[in-house]
Design a protein around this motif. Structure first.
Motif, PDB file in Angstrom:
ATOM      1  N   ASP A 124      12.097  30.219  19.987  1.00 44.35           N
ATOM      2  CA  ASP A 124      12.089  29.243  21.083  1.00 44.35           C
ATOM      3  C   ASP A 124      13.500  28.918  21.557  1.00 44.35           C
ATOM      4  O   ASP A 124      13.684  28.462  22.693  1.00 44.35           O
ATOM      5  CB  ASP A 124      11.395  27.949  20.638  1.00 44.35           C
ATOM      6  N   LEU A 125      14.496  29.140  20.719  1.00 46.41           N
ATOM      7  CA  LEU A 125      15.879  28.837  21.079  1.00 46.41           C
ATOM      8  C   LEU A 125      16.460  29.939  21.962  1.00 46.41           C
ATOM      9  O   LEU A 125      16.048  31.089  21.889  1.00 46.41           O
ATOM     10  CB  LEU A 125      16.743  28.689  19.830  1.00 46.41           C
ATOM     11  N   VAL A 126      17.447  29.570  22.770  1.00 50.81           N
ATOM     12  CA  VAL A 126      18.236  30.548  23.527  1.00 50.81           C
ATOM     13  C   VAL A 126      19.559  30.720  22.782  1.00 50.81           C
ATOM     14  O   VAL A 126      20.326  29.761  22.646  1.00 50.81           O
ATOM     15  CB  VAL A 126      18.469  30.085  24.971  1.00 50.81           C
ATOM     16  N   LEU A 150      20.906  26.866  23.054  1.00 52.16           N
ATOM     17  CA  LEU A 150      20.246  25.908  23.939  1.00 52.16           C
ATOM     18  C   LEU A 150      18.740  25.951  23.702  1.00 52.16           C
ATOM     19  O   LEU A 150      18.241  26.776  22.948  1.00 52.16           O
ATOM     20  CB  LEU A 150      20.539  26.216  25.411  1.00 52.16           C
ATOM     21  N   GLY A 151      18.025  25.062  24.371  1.00 53.06           N
ATOM     22  CA  GLY A 151      16.577  24.977  24.186  1.00 53.06           C
ATOM     23  C   GLY A 151      16.212  24.295  22.890  1.00 53.06           C
ATOM     24  O   GLY A 151      15.244  24.673  22.219  1.00 53.06           O
ATOM     25  N   ARG A 199      15.513  30.765  31.679  1.00 49.24           N
ATOM     26  CA  ARG A 199      16.222  31.638  32.610  1.00 49.24           C
ATOM     27  C   ARG A 199      17.555  32.094  32.058  1.00 49.24           C
ATOM     28  O   ARG A 199      18.089  33.143  32.471  1.00 49.24           O
ATOM     29  CB  ARG A 199      16.416  30.937  33.968  1.00 49.24           C
ATOM     30  N   LEU A 200      18.098  31.318  31.113  1.00 54.55           N
ATOM     31  CA  LEU A 200      19.390  31.699  30.527  1.00 54.55           C
ATOM     32  C   LEU A 200      19.273  32.961  29.673  1.00 54.55           C
ATOM     33  O   LEU A 200      20.281  33.630  29.418  1.00 54.55           O
ATOM     34  CB  LEU A 200      19.929  30.548  29.680  1.00 54.55           C
ATOM     35  N   ARG A 201      18.060  33.296  29.240  1.00 55.58           N
ATOM     36  CA  ARG A 201      17.874  34.511  28.445  1.00 55.58           C
ATOM     37  C   ARG A 201      18.177  35.763  29.268  1.00 55.58           C
ATOM     38  O   ARG A 201      18.402  36.837  28.722  1.00 55.58           O
ATOM     39  CB  ARG A 201      16.434  34.599  27.941  1.00 55.58           C
TER      40      ARG A 201
END
Length: 332
Positions: free
Chosen positions: A235-237, A252-253, A324-326
């Motif tokens: 779940d984390l970025v 993040l996330g 979206r950062l992924r």
């Protein structure tokens, strides 16, 4: 001897079994909370033992007192081939402060204050042996203690008056289990749209990644946290950045309610404490999965993240923004 035995005299599988057996045996007798306190005390002892067997960080030029000899380290092996960094850690961190504009900042590993001096908000710095030589700004609270001891307090971040942490920087012990435990403790206090930054995540060769320090520039084996977060917290970025000298990780996330890592920590110990020589993944040595710092700093809509960062976990707008950062392009 530690409360649960010494890892130096056990196979990793035996060590993991022993910890689990001790926990199951103690909890019915002592209760969950007292058992947790006992385990924290054991971890603190291990931290002190690790510090005793690892040389201190090299002193700054001119700081060696008369009659003392500076630490001697062996020359480093050749560095792996990777794209030349365009930014140092502190240059990147300074720009990140300006983009995020945190109201609260938390730092583990203050040392000389080179990173803490970048903060302009209410801040907490944790380090059992800080020697600050930099000018500090804003309401600043320095805690001369270990991070394990700090987070064992009933209300460790009372100075934030109930506000979550917007930005955190982890640069404490250069050993994977300590860095991961710092993240576990810190995430509980983070804003869901906050940012956690790790130092020393991209060692330049396996010798620089050794648990037993052998070189002047020393990343340690905290790079293992990248693997743990990718595998156990999808779940984390997780965004490695190509900064000099030894790379940075931005996460993040965040989910302050997550217990996944804490519940699996004992199972991860054999991996985290694997002895030297270290087998550093090629994508980390070559930084092929890392980002150019400017891509993160200059293309992300930080105004939107600031507006969303205190939304509850699972907020659809915040989740969509972070996901979206992924898609940011890596160097590979």
């Amino acid at each position: 001897m530690t409360l649960l035995g010494s890892r130096h005299h056990q196979h990793p599988e035996d060590f993991m079994t022993l910890r689990g057996t001790a926990r199951r045996t103690l909890e019915p007798v002592l209760g969950v909370e007292r058992t947790k306190r006992l385990r924290r005390a054991e971890r603190t002892w291990r931290r002190k033992a690790a510090k005793a067997i690892s040389p201190d960080a090299p002193q700054r030029p001119g700081s060696v007192q008369q009659g003392q000899k500076p630490e001697k380290f062996q020359p480093s092996d050749p560095f792996a081939a990777f794209p030349k960094p365009s930014s140092t850690l502190h240059e990147m961190l300074g720009r990140l402060h300006k983009r995020i504009q945190p109201e609260t900042y938390l730092e583990v590993g203050v040392r000389w204050g080179d990173s803490l001096t970048l903060a302009r908000c209410t801040s907490v710095g944790i380090d059992p042996d800080f020697k600050v030589t930099q000018e500090l700004h804003g309401p600043m609270h320095l805690e001369r203690t270990t991070s394990d001891e700090f987070f064992a307090r009933d209300n460790p971040l009372a100075v934030f008056d109930g506000r979550p942490v917007d930005l955190a920087f982890i640069d404490g012990m250069h050993l994977a289990e300590f860095a991961l435990r710092d993240f576990i403790n810190i995430e509980r206090h983070m804003a869901p749209g906050g940012v956690v930054v790790f130092d020393d995540m991209l060692p330049r060769n396996p010798l620089e990644a050794a648990r037993d320090r052998k070189t002047v520039a020393w990343a340690g084996d905290v790079y293992k946290v990248v693997t743990v977060l990718r595998e156990h917290r999808p779940d984390l970025v997780v965004l490695p950045l190509n900064t000099s000298p030894t790379g940075t990780l931005v996460v993040l996330g965040l989910d302050p309610t997550s217990t996944a890592l804490d519940e699996r920590f004992d199972q991860l110990v054999p991996f985290l404490e694997a002895l030297d020589p270290q087998d550093v993944p090629e994508d980390l040595l070559g930084r092929s999965t890392a980002l150019e710092p400017g891509v993160l700093l200059d293309t992300v809509d930080w105004d939107t993240l600031r507006a969303l960062r205190h939304r509850p976990v699972g907020d659809s707008e915040l989740r969509a923004f972070v996901d979206r950062l992924r898609e940011l392009p890596t160097l590979g």
